[in-house]
Design an enzyme around this catalytic site. Structure first.
Site, PDB file in Angstrom:
ATOM      1  N   ALA A 292      41.619  34.746  41.691  1.00 58.99           N
ATOM      2  CA  ALA A 292      40.463  34.642  42.593  1.00 58.99           C
ATOM      3  C   ALA A 292      40.879  34.460  44.055  1.00 58.99           C
ATOM      4  O   ALA A 292      40.142  34.855  44.971  1.00 58.99           O
ATOM      5  CB  ALA A 292      39.567  33.491  42.151  1.00 58.99           C
TER       6      ALA A 292
ATOM      7  N   ASN B  92      49.921  37.838  41.043  1.00 53.81           N
ATOM      8  CA  ASN B  92      48.507  38.017  40.725  1.00 53.81           C
ATOM      9  C   ASN B  92      47.817  36.776  41.286  1.00 53.81           C
ATOM     10  O   ASN B  92      47.804  35.722  40.641  1.00 53.81           O
ATOM     11  CB  ASN B  92      48.278  38.121  39.215  1.00 53.81           C
ATOM     12  CG  ASN B  92      46.803  38.326  38.892  1.00 53.81           C
ATOM     13  OD1 ASN B  92      45.940  38.181  39.765  1.00 53.81           O
ATOM     14  ND2 ASN B  92      46.511  38.653  37.641  1.00 53.81           N
TER      15      ASN B  92
ATOM     16  N   ARG C 257      34.525  46.146  39.106  1.00 57.14           N
ATOM     17  CA  ARG C 257      33.807  44.889  38.845  1.00 57.14           C
ATOM     18  C   ARG C 257      32.918  44.519  40.046  1.00 57.14           C
ATOM     19  O   ARG C 257      32.586  45.373  40.856  1.00 57.14           O
ATOM     20  CB  ARG C 257      34.831  43.803  38.501  1.00 57.14           C
ATOM     21  CG  ARG C 257      35.641  44.148  37.249  1.00 57.14           C
ATOM     22  CD  ARG C 257      36.640  43.072  36.902  1.00 57.14           C
ATOM     23  NE  ARG C 257      35.975  41.815  36.567  1.00 57.14           N
ATOM     24  CZ  ARG C 257      36.607  40.646  36.447  1.00 57.14           C
ATOM     25  NH1 ARG C 257      37.928  40.588  36.625  1.00 57.14           N
ATOM     26  NH2 ARG C 257      35.943  39.549  36.139  1.00 57.14           N
TER      27      ARG C 257
ATOM     28  N   GLU D 114      51.238  43.259  44.341  1.00 53.85           N
ATOM     29  CA  GLU D 114      50.063  42.559  43.818  1.00 53.85           C
ATOM     30  C   GLU D 114      49.624  43.220  42.513  1.00 53.85           C
ATOM     31  O   GLU D 114      49.525  44.454  42.444  1.00 53.85           O
ATOM     32  CB  GLU D 114      48.930  42.633  44.853  1.00 53.85           C
ATOM     33  CG  GLU D 114      47.657  41.937  44.406  1.00 53.85           C
ATOM     34  CD  GLU D 114      46.621  41.898  45.524  1.00 53.85           C
ATOM     35  OE1 GLU D 114      46.951  41.459  46.651  1.00 53.85           O
ATOM     36  OE2 GLU D 114      45.486  42.321  45.273  1.00 53.85           O
TER      37      GLU D 114
ATOM     38  N   TYR E 239      39.707  40.723  29.908  1.00 54.58           N
ATOM     39  CA  TYR E 239      41.158  40.534  30.039  1.00 54.58           C
ATOM     40  C   TYR E 239      41.935  40.808  28.748  1.00 54.58           C
ATOM     41  O   TYR E 239      43.168  40.760  28.760  1.00 54.58           O
ATOM     42  CB  TYR E 239      41.449  39.115  30.543  1.00 54.58           C
ATOM     43  CG  TYR E 239      40.845  38.838  31.906  1.00 54.58           C
ATOM     44  CD1 TYR E 239      41.356  39.456  33.043  1.00 54.58           C
ATOM     45  CD2 TYR E 239      39.742  37.985  32.062  1.00 54.58           C
ATOM     46  CE1 TYR E 239      40.794  39.239  34.290  1.00 54.58           C
ATOM     47  CE2 TYR E 239      39.179  37.749  33.306  1.00 54.58           C
ATOM     48  CZ  TYR E 239      39.703  38.380  34.413  1.00 54.58           C
ATOM     49  OH  TYR E 239      39.156  38.169  35.646  1.00 54.58           O
TER      50      TYR E 239
ATOM     51  N   HIS F 226      46.754  43.093  39.209  1.00 61.15           N
ATOM     52  CA  HIS F 226      45.539  42.570  38.561  1.00 61.15           C
ATOM     53  C   HIS F 226      45.453  43.148  37.158  1.00 61.15           C
ATOM     54  O   HIS F 226      45.694  44.354  36.960  1.00 61.15           O
ATOM     55  CB  HIS F 226      44.279  42.935  39.356  1.00 61.15           C
ATOM     56  CG  HIS F 226      44.290  42.316  40.709  1.00 61.15           C
ATOM     57  ND1 HIS F 226      44.073  40.979  40.904  1.00 61.15           N
ATOM     58  CD2 HIS F 226      44.563  42.841  41.921  1.00 61.15           C
ATOM     59  CE1 HIS F 226      44.193  40.712  42.186  1.00 61.15           C
ATOM     60  NE2 HIS F 226      44.494  41.816  42.828  1.00 61.15           N
TER      61      HIS F 226
ATOM     62  N   PRO G 227      44.998  31.013  39.794  1.00 65.02           N
ATOM     63  CA  PRO G 227      44.081  30.205  38.998  1.00 65.02           C
ATOM     64  C   PRO G 227      43.456  30.945  37.802  1.00 65.02           C
ATOM     65  O   PRO G 227      43.090  32.116  37.906  1.00 65.02           O
ATOM     66  CB  PRO G 227      42.986  29.800  39.999  1.00 65.02           C
ATOM     67  CG  PRO G 227      43.126  30.724  41.143  1.00 65.02           C
ATOM     68  CD  PRO G 227      44.566  31.118  41.202  1.00 65.02           C
ATOM     69  N   ASN G 228      43.390  30.217  36.709  1.00 65.11           N
ATOM     70  CA  ASN G 228      42.760  30.670  35.452  1.00 65.11           C
ATOM     71  C   ASN G 228      43.570  31.707  34.680  1.00 65.11           C
ATOM     72  O   ASN G 228      43.159  32.114  33.589  1.00 65.11           O
ATOM     73  CB  ASN G 228      41.329  31.200  35.706  1.00 65.11           C
ATOM     74  CG  ASN G 228      40.441  30.140  36.303  1.00 65.11           C
ATOM     75  OD1 ASN G 228      40.312  29.046  35.738  1.00 65.11           O
ATOM     76  ND2 ASN G 228      39.856  30.399  37.452  1.00 65.11           N
TER      77      ASN G 228
ATOM     78  N   ARG H  13      39.955  33.305  27.818  1.00 65.58           N
ATOM     79  CA  ARG H  13      39.050  33.649  28.911  1.00 65.58           C
ATOM     80  C   ARG H  13      38.544  35.098  28.809  1.00 65.58           C
ATOM     81  O   ARG H  13      39.341  36.044  28.788  1.00 65.58           O
ATOM     82  CB  ARG H  13      39.876  33.495  30.192  1.00 65.58           C
ATOM     83  CG  ARG H  13      39.207  33.885  31.441  1.00 65.58           C
ATOM     84  CD  ARG H  13      40.204  33.911  32.590  1.00 65.58           C
ATOM     85  NE  ARG H  13      39.502  34.163  33.811  1.00 65.58           N
ATOM     86  CZ  ARG H  13      40.068  34.595  34.913  1.00 65.58           C
ATOM     87  NH1 ARG H  13      41.357  34.793  34.959  1.00 65.58           N
ATOM     88  NH2 ARG H  13      39.340  34.805  35.984  1.00 65.58           N
TER      89      ARG H  13
HETATM   90  C1  DQA Z   1      42.232  39.067  38.357  1.00 72.22           C
HETATM   91  C2  DQA Z   1      40.985  39.622  39.041  1.00 72.22           C
HETATM   92  C3  DQA Z   1      40.335  38.569  39.917  1.00 72.22           C
HETATM   93  O1  DQA Z   1      39.170  39.090  40.545  1.00 72.22           O
HETATM   94  C4  DQA Z   1      39.949  37.366  39.099  1.00 72.22           C
HETATM   95  O2  DQA Z   1      39.420  36.352  39.924  1.00 72.22           O
HETATM   96  C5  DQA Z   1      41.048  36.843  38.246  1.00 72.22           C
HETATM   97  C6  DQA Z   1      41.947  37.799  37.597  1.00 72.22           C
HETATM   98  C7  DQA Z   1      42.856  40.078  37.372  1.00 72.22           C
HETATM   99  O3  DQA Z   1      44.032  39.888  37.048  1.00 72.22           O
HETATM  100  O4  DQA Z   1      42.199  41.003  36.916  1.00 72.22           O
HETATM  101  O5  DQA Z   1      41.163  35.651  38.015  1.00 72.22           O
HETATM  102  O6  DQA Z   1      43.207  38.806  39.361  1.00 72.22           O
END
Ligand code: DQA
Length: 143
Positions: A76, A73, A106, A97, A22, A99, A9-10, A17
């Site tokens: 959240a 990835n 964070r 995985e 990011y 990120h 998500p997102n 964003r």
């Molecule tokens: C994320 C880190 C997560 O905590 C966050 O909710 C994201 C992006 C990252 O790629 O840094 O949506 O996965």
């Protein structure tokens, strides 16, 4: 060999964003660079992004027997989803995985991952390079 790249998500909002966290890269940039690297490494690659936990679980389940490895990835859902962890476990394809941001630098709720424990490893904090390293590493692991 076929690698499935899943973004949660997102991640479709990259570029707009929180650029201070990011950067300015977009999901299209990530997929384009991964596509070029996949070509160079002579592997097939498929991209999937969803904002819905169940769709991600469905996608992982459907990949059974069709893909060799997964780069994920979970965004959240990393910090909340036992369902995605169980799907990765069920399919049992080597997974990495990724990120974009350093989750350990964070908020504390980002310091735990339900999914990392069923992955070969976790890469965090290196932006787009994390995905590229994950692809090189998976291809190496899969031989
Ligand atoms: C994320 C880190 C997560 O905590 C966050 O909710 C994201 C992006 C990252 O790629 O840094 O949506 O996965």
């Amino acid at each position: 060999m076929k690698i499935l790249v899943i973004n949660g998500p997102n991640i479709n909002m990259l570029g707009v964003r929180e650029p201070e966290i990011y950067g300015n890269i977009t999901l299209a940039d990530i997929e384009k660079e991964l596509g070029s690297l996949a070509k160079e490494l002579k592997t097939d690659i498929e991209f999937f992004q969803s904002n819905y936990e169940g769709e991600i679980v469905d996608k992982i389940q459907q990949s059974l027997g069709k893909i060799s490895g997964i780069i994920i990835n979970p965004a959240a859902y990393t910090h909340t989803s036992i369902a995605i962890r169980d799907a990765l476990s069920a399919v049992a394809a080597p997974s990495i995985e990724v990120h974009i941001s350093n989750v350990y630098a964070r908020e504390e709720f980002r310091h735990s991952s339900f999914t990392a424990g069923v992955c070969v490893g976790q890469i965090t904090g290196f932006g787009i390079d994390g995905y590229l390293f994950a692809l090189r590493k998976l291809v190496k692991i899969l031989g």
